[in-house]
Design a protein around this motif. Structure first.
Motif, mmCIF file in Angstrom:
data_model
loop_
_atom_site.group_PDB
_atom_site.id
_atom_site.type_symbol
_atom_site.label_atom_id
_atom_site.label_comp_id
_atom_site.label_asym_id
_atom_site.label_seq_id
_atom_site.Cartn_x
_atom_site.Cartn_y
_atom_site.Cartn_z
ATOM 1 N N LYS A 51 -11.206 19.750 21.294
ATOM 2 C CA LYS A 51 -12.082 20.774 20.737
ATOM 3 C C LYS A 51 -13.116 20.159 19.796
ATOM 4 O O LYS A 51 -12.797 19.352 18.924
ATOM 5 N N LEU A 52 -14.365 20.565 19.989
ATOM 6 C CA LEU A 52 -15.479 20.081 19.184
ATOM 7 C C LEU A 52 -16.214 21.252 18.552
ATOM 8 O O LEU A 52 -16.306 22.333 19.140
ATOM 9 N N SER A 53 -16.754 21.037 17.371
ATOM 10 C CA SER A 53 -17.653 21.995 16.745
ATOM 11 C C SER A 53 -18.988 21.309 16.501
ATOM 12 O O SER A 53 -19.042 20.125 16.142
ATOM 13 N N ARG A 54 -20.042 22.068 16.717
ATOM 14 C CA ARG A 54 -21.392 21.543 16.508
ATOM 15 C C ARG A 54 -21.703 21.512 15.020
ATOM 16 O O ARG A 54 -21.432 22.462 14.283
ATOM 17 N N ARG A 92 -24.860 16.153 16.210
ATOM 18 C CA ARG A 92 -23.595 15.802 15.588
ATOM 19 C C ARG A 92 -22.508 16.801 15.963
ATOM 20 O O ARG A 92 -22.748 18.009 16.084
ATOM 21 N N PHE A 93 -21.301 16.275 16.115
ATOM 22 C CA PHE A 93 -20.137 17.086 16.454
ATOM 23 C C PHE A 93 -18.950 16.596 15.623
ATOM 24 O O PHE A 93 -18.913 15.443 15.195
ATOM 25 N N ILE A 94 -17.968 17.486 15.433
ATOM 26 C CA ILE A 94 -16.746 17.113 14.728
ATOM 27 C C ILE A 94 -15.544 17.581 15.538
ATOM 28 O O ILE A 94 -15.564 18.668 16.134
ATOM 29 N N SER A 95 -14.505 16.765 15.589
ATOM 30 C CA SER A 95 -13.279 17.154 16.285
ATOM 31 C C SER A 95 -12.491 18.101 15.408
ATOM 32 O O SER A 95 -12.546 18.036 14.182
ATOM 33 N N ARG A 96 -11.725 18.991 16.032
ATOM 34 C CA ARG A 96 -10.986 19.995 15.266
ATOM 35 C C ARG A 96 -9.471 19.822 15.372
ATOM 36 O O ARG A 96 -8.720 20.374 14.571
ATOM 37 N N ALA A 112 -7.815 11.483 4.019
ATOM 38 C CA ALA A 112 -7.210 12.470 4.900
ATOM 39 C C ALA A 112 -7.830 13.847 4.674
ATOM 40 O O ALA A 112 -8.316 14.171 3.586
ATOM 41 N N SER A 113 -7.805 14.653 5.716
ATOM 42 C CA SER A 113 -8.325 16.009 5.639
ATOM 43 C C SER A 113 -7.480 16.862 4.693
ATOM 44 O O SER A 113 -6.287 16.601 4.473
ATOM 45 N N SER A 114 -8.088 17.910 4.149
ATOM 46 C CA SER A 114 -7.330 18.893 3.366
ATOM 47 C C SER A 114 -6.369 19.670 4.254
ATOM 48 O O SER A 114 -5.439 20.310 3.769
ATOM 49 N N PHE A 122 -8.934 20.888 11.753
ATOM 50 C CA PHE A 122 -9.746 20.287 10.706
ATOM 51 C C PHE A 122 -10.943 21.191 10.407
ATOM 52 O O PHE A 122 -11.604 21.681 11.325
ATOM 53 N N PRO A 123 -11.255 21.419 9.129
ATOM 54 C CA PRO A 123 -12.433 22.229 8.797
ATOM 55 C C PRO A 123 -13.716 21.436 9.038
ATOM 56 O O PRO A 123 -13.741 20.207 8.896
ATOM 57 N N ALA A 124 -14.780 22.149 9.407
ATOM 58 C CA ALA A 124 -16.058 21.485 9.635
ATOM 59 C C ALA A 124 -16.559 20.793 8.375
ATOM 60 O O ALA A 124 -17.304 19.806 8.449
ATOM 61 N N SER A 125 -16.124 21.267 7.210
ATOM 62 C CA SER A 125 -16.563 20.667 5.949
ATOM 63 C C SER A 125 -16.072 19.238 5.775
ATOM 64 O O SER A 125 -16.580 18.503 4.926
#
Length: 395
Positions: free
Chosen positions: A21-24, A38-42, A162-164, A170-173
């Motif tokens: 899963k990706l978010s733009r 740019r994209f981020i994995s979730r 590490a992520s929160s 994972f949050p986009a932030s």
């Protein structure tokens, strides 16, 4: 030891779209006309062996600890598949923008469902291990774009902390956190479908050449591919099941008798696979990255077993990996419930490095893609044969 199939079956498994899963993210603007998409994995990447029931085994603390902690990073196939998927989504986005602007697609590669998706090659370089407790952030830039071909450069980084939400999603932030250096980079090429004025394969299909072995069992009657295919681990957890391995069902054919009298470069391993859950047929790019995801699993680790290092493996890690799709992309789509075959061999081992070759065969026996992987393969000098005997005695 009792099989761990029961516990493994209870572990949730993600399909392709959840696993990758990706978010733009907002574009990063540069002096380039195209900018950076740019994209981020979730979803956290899968880690080989993490789900095995280590608490149930009774072995020496040193041996148990070293095995349970290997490998120390995310499955490399995750970033290898997700990076070109980000490139594909960037291309698809550009095509939509062209259509909305009323253009005819000139100057850019258009993906039109009526004409089929483009086929691709993926040429990737791993520069540092990936962590599972934080996302990958992908920067996609255009290297070349024309009416018939396109090339995208994808660079993957991870936050330095590490992520929160380390277990995901994972949050986009997380993309706003300080990022480390590039951990993976790849060139992904695209082209439009084209007719085939010639259709040749170098040899008979895997289905024909290994018919005597394959006919011994139904595809899903072979053991599930080991979650971590190191002899010391597979002896502790025989037929441990798929665990949480996402996206695909994979079964490893027993090639022991076939390989018994052959030199290592002449030996072969066969993996049978198909989607765990159906992937829409009109998303050919997703099918192609699923093949890439599959072909990166356990490859160099399987080699170390053939080299006799299954109980004293020091390191096995990919450095570079190229996948070439030989057919129009729609011909790589995994339709129905047919089983695909990955045929694996290792033609060259030297100076602590190994070359792995994979051939991907469709259920109909078509040579659809080839993979070439260069990596590190070395034993650990401190291991002793008595650790193997101790493990055997505990089983």
């Amino acid at each position: 030891m009792a099989s761990s199939n029961g516990s493994a079956a209870a572990i949730p498994r993600n399909d392709l779209y959840e696993a990758l899963k990706l978010s733009r993210l907002p574009d990063k603007h540069t002096r380039s006309r195209d900018g950076v998409k740019r994209f981020i994995s979730r979803t956290p990447a899968w880690k080989p062996g993490r789900e095995l029931p280590w608490a149930t085994v009774n072995t020496g603390a040193h041996l148990k600890g070293s095995l349970a902690d290997f490998p120390r990073a995310a499955f490399g196939g995750h970033v290898y598949a997700q990076a070109p998927l980000a490139a594909a989504r960037a291309v698809e986005e550009e095509e939509r923008e062209e259509e909305e602007a009323g253009g005819d697609g000139r100057g850019r590669l258009g993906i039109h469902l009526t004409q089929g998706h483009p086929s691709k090659s993926i040429q990737g370089v791993f520069t540092k291990p990936g962590a599972i407790d934080r996302p990958f952030v992908y920067d996609v830039t255009s290297v070349h774009s024309s009416r018939s071909f396109a090339t995208k450069l994808v660079q993957a980084r991870q936050p330095t902390e590490a992520s929160s939400s380390p277990l995901g999603p994972f949050p986009a932030s997380d993309a706003d956190r300080p990022l480390g250096g590039v951990c993976f980079a790849c060139l992904t090429t695209f082209k439009r479908p084209a007719p085939s004025p010639a259709e040749l394969q170098t040899e008979a299909s895997a289905q024909e050449r290994y018919a005597a072995v394959l006919s011994q069992r139904a595809p899903d009657a072979w053991d599930a591919s080991p979650q971590l295919d190191v002899e010391a681990v597979t002896m502790l957890f025989p037929n441990a099941g798929h665990g949480g391995f996402p996206m695909l069902d994979m079964h490893k054919v027993d090639m022991g008798a076939f390989n018994a009298d052959k030199r290592v470069p002449e030996r072969r391993e066969l993996i049978l696979y198909r989607p765990y859950k159906p992937i829409p047929e009109d998303d050919a790019n997703a099918h192609i990255v699923a093949h890439a995801f599959e072909a990166d699993r356990n490859g160099l680790i399987m080699l170390t077993n053939h080299l006799g290092w299954g109980f004293n493996l020091g390191s096995a890690a990919s450095l570079s990996y190229s996948l070439y799709v030989h057919v129009n992309a729609e011909e790589a789509v995994m339709k129905g419930d047919g089983w695909w075959i990955q045929e694996v061999c290792w033609p060259r081992v030297s100076a602590g490095r190994a070359m792995m070759e994979s051939r991907i065969w469709s259920p109909e026996g078509r040579h659809v893609a080839s993979g070439y992987q260069d990596g590190i393969a070395i034993p650990e000098g401190g291991k002793k044969e008595k650790e193997r005997k101790t493990t055997e005695e505990k089983l």
